[in-house]
Scaffold this motif. Structure first.
Motif, PDB file in Angstrom:
ATOM      1  N   UNK A  60      90.050  73.632  74.242  1.00 41.49           N
ATOM      2  CA  UNK A  60      90.044  72.313  74.903  1.00 41.49           C
ATOM      3  C   UNK A  60      88.802  71.803  75.261  1.00 41.49           C
ATOM      4  N   UNK A  61      87.688  72.697  75.623  1.00 39.63           N
ATOM      5  CA  UNK A  61      86.122  72.287  75.589  1.00 39.63           C
ATOM      6  C   UNK A  61      85.929  71.548  74.504  1.00 39.63           C
ATOM      7  N   UNK A 120      91.547  82.251  77.108  1.00 34.18           N
ATOM      8  CA  UNK A 120      90.144  82.082  76.919  1.00 34.18           C
ATOM      9  C   UNK A 120      89.900  81.205  75.787  1.00 34.18           C
ATOM     10  N   UNK A 121      90.604  81.379  74.599  1.00 34.01           N
ATOM     11  CA  UNK A 121      90.537  80.811  73.363  1.00 34.01           C
ATOM     12  C   UNK A 121      91.149  79.517  73.530  1.00 34.01           C
ATOM     13  N   UNK A 147      80.217  80.933  79.154  1.00 30.86           N
ATOM     14  CA  UNK A 147      80.949  81.737  80.016  1.00 30.86           C
ATOM     15  C   UNK A 147      82.416  82.384  79.504  1.00 30.86           C
ATOM     16  N   UNK A 148      83.258  81.296  78.940  1.00 28.47           N
ATOM     17  CA  UNK A 148      84.390  81.863  78.353  1.00 28.47           C
ATOM     18  C   UNK A 148      84.332  82.945  77.275  1.00 28.47           C
ATOM     19  N   UNK A 150      89.089  85.895  66.623  1.00 28.94           N
ATOM     20  CA  UNK A 150      89.644  86.566  67.918  1.00 28.94           C
ATOM     21  C   UNK A 150      91.408  86.125  68.518  1.00 28.94           C
ATOM     22  N   UNK A 151      91.606  85.190  67.850  1.00 31.38           N
ATOM     23  CA  UNK A 151      92.987  84.956  68.100  1.00 31.38           C
ATOM     24  C   UNK A 151      93.992  85.600  66.926  1.00 31.38           C
TER      25      UNK A 151
END
Length: 736
Positions: free
Chosen positions: A411-412, A405-406, A432-433, A484-485
């Motif tokens: 990439x987005x 997800x991260x 959404x992710x 989060x990572x």
């Protein structure tokens, strides 16, 4: 600050009495001057009135002679009428003025319209007034007799006029002599009064000056002694103020800082000039406006004698408050200050507020560090609890999914774009992710992940409502992705240490290594936008990727049961999950993940939006425990997922009202929408019938995730609902 006692007041009693006597002398002199000035003014008016009587008498004689020489002329002619009118006016004026002069009466000055009280005359002056009045009493009746029929052509008034003229020849001379003598006597009296006034004023000025010299001689010396005592006390106070390590100062009712304060206050507050400054101006821009306003109200309450000091002290808004650096000196950091307020009384009145300021930055930073360490320990305990109570395969998959997800969000953010359409697409894709990641963490009770993801969703939601977007708006997401990572790596390390038999997968074949902090921020700094599907609505939060193909069938149903019960407990509802096909159906490996995520979204949606609260179900004649059916069927060429609840169903009228309320459609347009159109809106970005968002729903992302999953796998989506009875979602995904 010491208050002045009764002994100190006695020292100033003599000074106060002396000043009062000095002012009394000046006041008496001024009163006398005003009084004598009034007498002079009245005498001046008297002189003016005697002159006016003399002038009027001359005018009367002149008018009589004029009338006598013009006798026989038409009495209605302007000339005769004007002379007669003037004769009447002068006659009345002489009557009134002589009466006022003789009796000391009141008279109005025609020049300025003011009314004056004439002084009483006596002695020879009174005799002159009586002599003039006697002569006028001889002349005035003859004038009145003539004026009675002067303008009547039928009456012969020549004899009356002749008698008046003859009497005027005699009386006018005697009247003028008497009035001249009166004027001279009044003038002499006024001159004597003026000389007396000048003498008294001179003596008064000399007395006042002499008294002033005495005052200066005796009291300046006493003031010097008092100044010396005050200087000694001020020096002692200054020595104290320069020695103490805390900031001390006084505040008045207007929140002005006193002229004296401790030397340490400047360095503590970080300002060179504080004496006499307004306390709010010193704090403005360095604390929040809300805290500043609360501080003003707090100090106002301290000055309220009806409020107990101990009670209001608990409401102190400046207890360990951060004071931002207001200067351009980069070496000065923000600091934490602790302000303590105490009342200073004079007798029983609150005179000042004593403020004691301490720099507690070190203590606060220590508390923050301890709190951070405590939070980290709690987080690790939370993660350890999850690792020890959850299937290792689920933990490994969560770590892998989190990194995926991260990576996708990163990439987005990297993809270029500048138009509003592209930026909105990027925003919805990231949303959404993040929503899916939060759902997985919430299902595993990893509240640290859930909290960070929720904070990120709040910012994403704010950007959705912002309107105009720019690339810099996405920079704030870097910190959340990095946190989060970091948490993902922490749980991976803990899992690897505890469960050596099932080490976490650092990355899938298509997933790059975890991003560093700098790499995340660099990619976010290049923000643009990409085309993506719109965000969802009327849905619930999250999704959990459970490897259904790798778990036993009993584990599948058990997990979903626990998941539904947890959501129901948070929502205050009673729900039972049923399934007859989940344990018997084989799900292809490549469809396991989308079916898992769609199942979680639909189950969450059913609990939050479908099943009613127990009281509502009881009122509707239903059992208090709601039922959700979850079925999976293998149809040969495809797999069908069915989720059905016996809840309140889809209220299409409620959807119409919400669409018009949010301004997406007018009331007329909303009323014309079919059920199919309303269902499309239900799956559209940013729409939800839930009023307030929470951990389980209301952000409008879950159904959008389902729509995207079905579209990505070329599947079909069918929704059927009966109001007050049930809602059924049927998802069909092809195997090929």
């Amino acid at each position: 600050m010491a208050t002045i006692n009764n002994g100190d007041n006695k020292r100033y009693r003599g000074l106060i009495i002396s000043i009062a006597l000095f002012l009394s002398l000046i006041g008496a002199l001024l009163v006398f001057t005003f009084y004598t000035s009034s007498l002079l003014e009245r005498n001046t008016v008297l002189i003016d009135q005697t002159n006016q009587v003399a002038n009027s008498a001359q005018s009367v004689i002149k008018d009589l002679f004029d009338l006598d020489s013009s006798y026989g002329e038409d009495t209605s002619s302007p000339h005769i009428q004007r002379v007669l009118e003037r004769l009447e006016q002068n006659t009345a004026l002489i009557n009134n003025t002589l009466t006022a002069i003789g009796e000391g009466g009141t008279i109005t000055d025609d020049a300025d319209g003011k009314t004056y009280k004439l002084p009483s005359v006596s002695g020879s002056a009174q005799e002159n007034v009586q002599a003039a009045n006697e002569q006028w009493q001889l002349l005035e009746p003859r004038i009145e007799t003539y004026l009675k029929d002067a303008d009547n052509v039928l009456v012969d008034s020549s004899d009356d006029l002749t008698q008046a003229v003859e009497q005027a020849k005699t009386s006018s001379l005697l009247m003028n002599e008497s009035l001249d003598d009166l004027t001279n006597e009044v003038f002499d009296d006024a001159e004597r009064q003026a000389n007396t006034i000048r003498l008294i004023q001179a003596l008064g000025v000399v007395a006042i000056f002499a008294y002033f010299l005495i005052f200066v001689f005796f009291f300046v010396r006493r003031l010097r002694e008092t100044d010396a005592e005050a200087f000694a006390a001020r020096r002692e106070t200054q020595e104290i103020m320069e020695t103490v390590n805390t900031g001390l100062f006084l505040l008045d009712k207007d929140l002005n800082i006193g002229q004296q304060h401790s030397r340490a206050l400047n360095s503590i507050v970080g300002s060179d000039r504080l004496a006499g400054e307004n306390f709010t101006n010193v704090l403005r821009g360095r604390i929040s406006d809300k805290d500043l306003k609360t501080t003003q109200q707090f100090i106002e309450q301290l000055y309220n004698p009806r409020v107990k000091e101990k009670l209001v002290d608990s409401l102190n808004p400046l207890h360990k408050v951060m004071l931002h650096n207001s200067s351009d000196d980069k070496g000065l950091n923000n600091r934490f200050l602790d302000f303590k307020f105490s009342r200073v009384y004079e007798d029983k009145d609150i005179a000042r507020i004593l403020v004691n300021v301490n720099d507690v930055s070190d203590a606060v930073y220590l508390e923050q560090r301890l709190e951070k360490e405590r939070s980290q320990n709690d987080m690790q305990i939370e993660m350890l609890t999850t690792i020890l109570n959850v299937n290792p395969k689920i933990i490994n998959e969560f770590i892998s999914n989190t990194q995926a997800h991260i990576e996708r969000m990163n990439n987005i953010l990297k993809n270029p774009g500048s138009s509003q359409y592209e930026l909105e697409g990027k925003l919805n894709a990231i949303y959404r992710e993040m929503h899916s990641l939060k759902g997985e963490a919430s299902a595993l009770k990893l509240h640290s992940f859930t909290k960070i993801a929720s904070e990120a969703e709040d910012k994403l939601h704010a950007l959705q409502n912002q309107g105009q977007l720019s690339g810099n708006d996405f920079l704030q997401l870097a910190v959340h992705l990095d946190d989060l990572l970091s948490l993902s790596n922490t749980i991976a390390t803990l899992g690897e240490r505890i469960n050596r038999s099932a080490p976490p997968k650092a990355a899938t074949a298509n997933t790059q290594a975890p991003l560093s902090d700098s790499a995340l921020k660099d990619s976010v700094a290049k923000t643009a936008a990409v085309n993506s599907q719109p965000a969802s609505s009327n849905s619930t939060d999250g999704g959990l990727d459970i490897d259904l193909g790798g778990e036993s069938n009993d584990d599948r149903l058990s997990f979903y049961n626990e998941f539904v019960k947890e959501i129901a407990a948070r929502q205050g509802k009673h729900v039972q999950l049923k399934s007859t096909t989940l344990a018997q159906t084989h799900i292809p490996a490549h469809l396991a993940k989308p079916i898992k995520e769609i199942s979680i979204q639909l189950l969450r949606n059913a609990v939050v939006h479908g099943i009613e609260a127990p009281s509502v179900r009881h009122s509707a004649g239903k059992t208090e425990v709601g039922t959700i059916d979850l079925e999976v069927q293998d149809n040969g060429s495809d797999v069908t997922l069915v989720v059905q609840d016996d809840g309140q169903g889809i209220d299409y009228d409620s959807i119409r009202n919400k669409l018009s309320t949010e301004g997406r459609f007018s009331e007329e347009e909303a009323s014309q929408l079919s059920q199919g159109d309303l269902l499309k809106q239900l799956f559209s970005s940013g729409f939800s019938t839930k009023e307030n968002a929470d951990e389980d729903g209301g952000r409008g992302v879950g159904l959008d995730i389902i729509k995207a999953q079905v579209k990505d796998y070329n599947g079909k989506l069918n929704v059927n609902s009966e109001l007050g009875q049930m809602t059924r979602f049927v998802i069909t995904l092809p195997k090929a």
